[in-house]
Design an enzyme around this catalytic site. Sequence first.
Site, PDB file in Angstrom:
ATOM      1  N   TYR A 469       0.836  -1.203   0.000  1.00 28.07           N
ATOM      2  CA  TYR A 469       0.000   0.000   0.000  1.00 28.07           C
ATOM      3  C   TYR A 469       0.875   1.259   0.000  1.00 28.07           C
ATOM      4  O   TYR A 469       0.942   1.981  -0.964  1.00 28.07           O
ATOM      5  CB  TYR A 469      -0.967   0.000   1.191  1.00 28.07           C
ATOM      6  CG  TYR A 469      -1.978   1.115   1.107  1.00 28.07           C
ATOM      7  CD1 TYR A 469      -3.085   0.999   0.279  1.00 28.07           C
ATOM      8  CD2 TYR A 469      -1.818   2.295   1.824  1.00 28.07           C
ATOM      9  CE1 TYR A 469      -4.009   2.032   0.166  1.00 28.07           C
ATOM     10  CE2 TYR A 469      -2.738   3.327   1.730  1.00 28.07           C
ATOM     11  CZ  TYR A 469      -3.833   3.195   0.898  1.00 28.07           C
ATOM     12  OH  TYR A 469      -4.743   4.220   0.789  1.00 28.07           O
ATOM     13  N   SER A 550      -6.474   0.842  -4.381  1.00 31.54           N
ATOM     14  CA  SER A 550      -6.541   2.286  -4.225  1.00 31.54           C
ATOM     15  C   SER A 550      -5.148   2.899  -4.396  1.00 31.54           C
ATOM     16  O   SER A 550      -4.569   2.819  -5.471  1.00 31.54           O
ATOM     17  CB  SER A 550      -7.156   2.617  -2.861  1.00 31.54           C
ATOM     18  OG  SER A 550      -7.540   3.961  -2.783  1.00 31.54           O
ATOM     19  N   ASP A 633     -17.887   3.634  -7.534  1.00 28.03           N
ATOM     20  CA  ASP A 633     -16.703   4.039  -6.785  1.00 28.03           C
ATOM     21  C   ASP A 633     -16.560   5.551  -6.907  1.00 28.03           C
ATOM     22  O   ASP A 633     -16.035   6.064  -7.887  1.00 28.03           O
ATOM     23  CB  ASP A 633     -15.449   3.341  -7.318  1.00 28.03           C
ATOM     24  CG  ASP A 633     -14.233   3.627  -6.445  1.00 28.03           C
ATOM     25  OD1 ASP A 633     -14.335   4.471  -5.527  1.00 28.03           O
ATOM     26  OD2 ASP A 633     -13.177   3.003  -6.673  1.00 28.03           O
ATOM     27  N   HIS A 670     -15.857   1.509  -3.741  1.00 29.84           N
ATOM     28  CA  HIS A 670     -14.418   1.436  -3.507  1.00 29.84           C
ATOM     29  C   HIS A 670     -14.031   0.198  -2.711  1.00 29.84           C
ATOM     30  O   HIS A 670     -12.861  -0.172  -2.677  1.00 29.84           O
ATOM     31  CB  HIS A 670     -13.951   2.700  -2.778  1.00 29.84           C
ATOM     32  CG  HIS A 670     -12.483   2.946  -2.866  1.00 29.84           C
ATOM     33  ND1 HIS A 670     -11.823   3.101  -4.071  1.00 29.84           N
ATOM     34  CD2 HIS A 670     -11.529   3.051  -1.905  1.00 29.84           C
ATOM     35  CE1 HIS A 670     -10.533   3.307  -3.846  1.00 29.84           C
ATOM     36  NE2 HIS A 670     -10.332   3.287  -2.543  1.00 29.84           N
TER      37      HIS A 670
END
Length: 700
Positions: A469, A550, A633, A670
């Site tokens: 991430y 993301s 999203d 999302h």
Amino acid sequence: MKELWQYPAANEVECVEDLHGFKVSDPYRWLEDPDSSETQQFVEAQNKLSLPYLEKCGVRQKFFEKLENMYNYPKQSCPSKHGNKFYYSYNTGLQNQYVIYQKDDLESEGSVFLDPNTFSEDGTVALGGRAFSEDGSLLAYSVSVSGSDWRTIKFKKTDGSKDELEDVLEDVKFSCMSWTHNNHGLFYNKYNKCSSDKPGTENDTNINQKLYYHKLGTPQSSDVLCLEFPDNPTWLSQAEVSDCGSYVIVSVVIGCQPVNQLWIHKINSNSGIVDSNLSFVKVIDNFDASYSYITNVGKTFFFQTNKDAPKYKIVSVNLDTLVWCDVIPESENLLDWGTCVRKDLLATCYLVDCTSKLYIYKLDGTKLQEVPLSPGSITGFSGRHDDDFIFFKFTSFTTPGVIYHIDLKKDAIEATVYDETTVAGINSNDFETKQIFFTSKDGAKIPMFVTHKKGLKLDGGNPTLMYGYGGFNISLTPSFSVSRMIFVKHLNGVYCQANIRGGGEYGKRWYEAGIHDKKQNCFNDFIAAGEALCKQGYTSPEKLAIEGHSNGGLLVAACSNQRPDLFRVCLCHVGVMDMFRFHKFTIGHAWKSDFGDPEQETDFKWLRGYSPLHTIPASGTYPSMLLFTADHDDRVVPLHSLKFIATLQKKLGKETDRPLIVKVDTKSGHGAGKPTSKILQESSECYGFIANEMGLNWID
């Protein structure tokens, strides 16, 4: 080479902008209009390509059947007490949404209190946040449709009444929910009305959030406007009523950095009335540090802060003198969170090399003891200011979950098992997790967890999935996943989680080493992680897959562009791809705190160096690419994935026989609130894709 893919033709429309002296071509900008027939035709054509391919991936069906079978086990949250009742979330196994149960005490059977599965037939209407009134007699809860960030707040009594209250609050987004202790109403946030008749599918920028107070039994149009920022339309606010009920604490936020202003208002102790004339004391009127309310004793307030403490500490301040004092000083490890229980204790969670440690302190900062834990994560916690108990949930990569109970009425602080989760077919003794440290490009030492079967041969031939991430001060800690364990057990896989910079694992400096002009460190760290796995014999480039969601989608796309030779498969979920225009849509402006501002020439230069949409190689090898996005999203809007896949197919579609595809889901957002049925389907598609591209065989 296999036969090349025939990708749908995407119309190129000339669109060239001069950005700080650099000519930027954007031929697929028309894909930014989600409602146009051209965009909808493009999406349909892409799904006609991707869905049949995913369906026929050899291992996918077997993986789905195994996952559906193994995922069908009871799951529950820590119980919490509100009024004289206990509440907990529970899923019998394959229910699309968790159900809230109520019970009189810890020994009695629970009964259904609120079942989100009744909100819709397909499970795509989900429960968002929830807030009980101080006496536990009322519940406010928010509802999300199709995964959108837009919420509707509804109200319910807790005394067994079947009918909900008539109050309904609309146009809610990124909102607090905090009751005044007289039960008259609550604070919440809203925006102007959504422009679309299908909220969640629009791209409009989210600005001018306002803080309101809703009085129960009155229409929303009568709600009291408490706070707005017309001169700073991108600012956000969150309100919290103090434990004593006499104050409202407001955090004023700009972007996503761990900083906030701190405003406090004294609620009228006689009437308890909240009106528009809130007189705030601006305890902190700048954005230099982060302050999170823990509790207060009269006018002495306790906060968790990173002020002069990159790894955080707990401090107190008196509202009359505004003199700050350290209560629990900063330590060498990250203070992840702290909360007050039994009125006189602080429960604190620290991260030590990305694993959780739980300590109990007195409110004056005296350490009482550590609660012993194996390496893993505290993923759930309950225990409020007045509670004489603590519940916390522990998990790891191989431990599904154990809920512990601490009875604070006893002199000895001892954690006992309240509930332990088991998953048929998973014996944790058959697997092992190691934490390795590798060296990044600039010499920084970066940690990574590696999970696999015991006795794994380090011969470079193991299919490996690496997850990352690296952004927004978010810490990745150990967590359990049935699908990952099936990959490890039945595909002889290795699962790796790289704790790269930009995350919050080691505090403010670790985070700041992966933002703005240092964002490239995130990609360098992740690439170095892949190289380390190959060098140490876990895998090889032909057997290495990467995955991110993301900001993590940005990560894996950028790394695929920068080192396409290192990765065989890329799974990119709802990624941020257009770094020149991300700030123009929905809440994207808040991400400038991490990425920088494309409108500024200095920032644009570093964004230009890694923007996934603009750095796709012109030729050569490239990983098999599977992107996921969704029609609702409204966090990272679909245009990012659509423009990226159109460009990728155009540039490399005739250069490689590897698939470059996207799946655009419907009635999804999302990720939050996604129903179990969609989770199982998407997981099976991901691992089926990996197995198909690597030529893996199922192992019983």
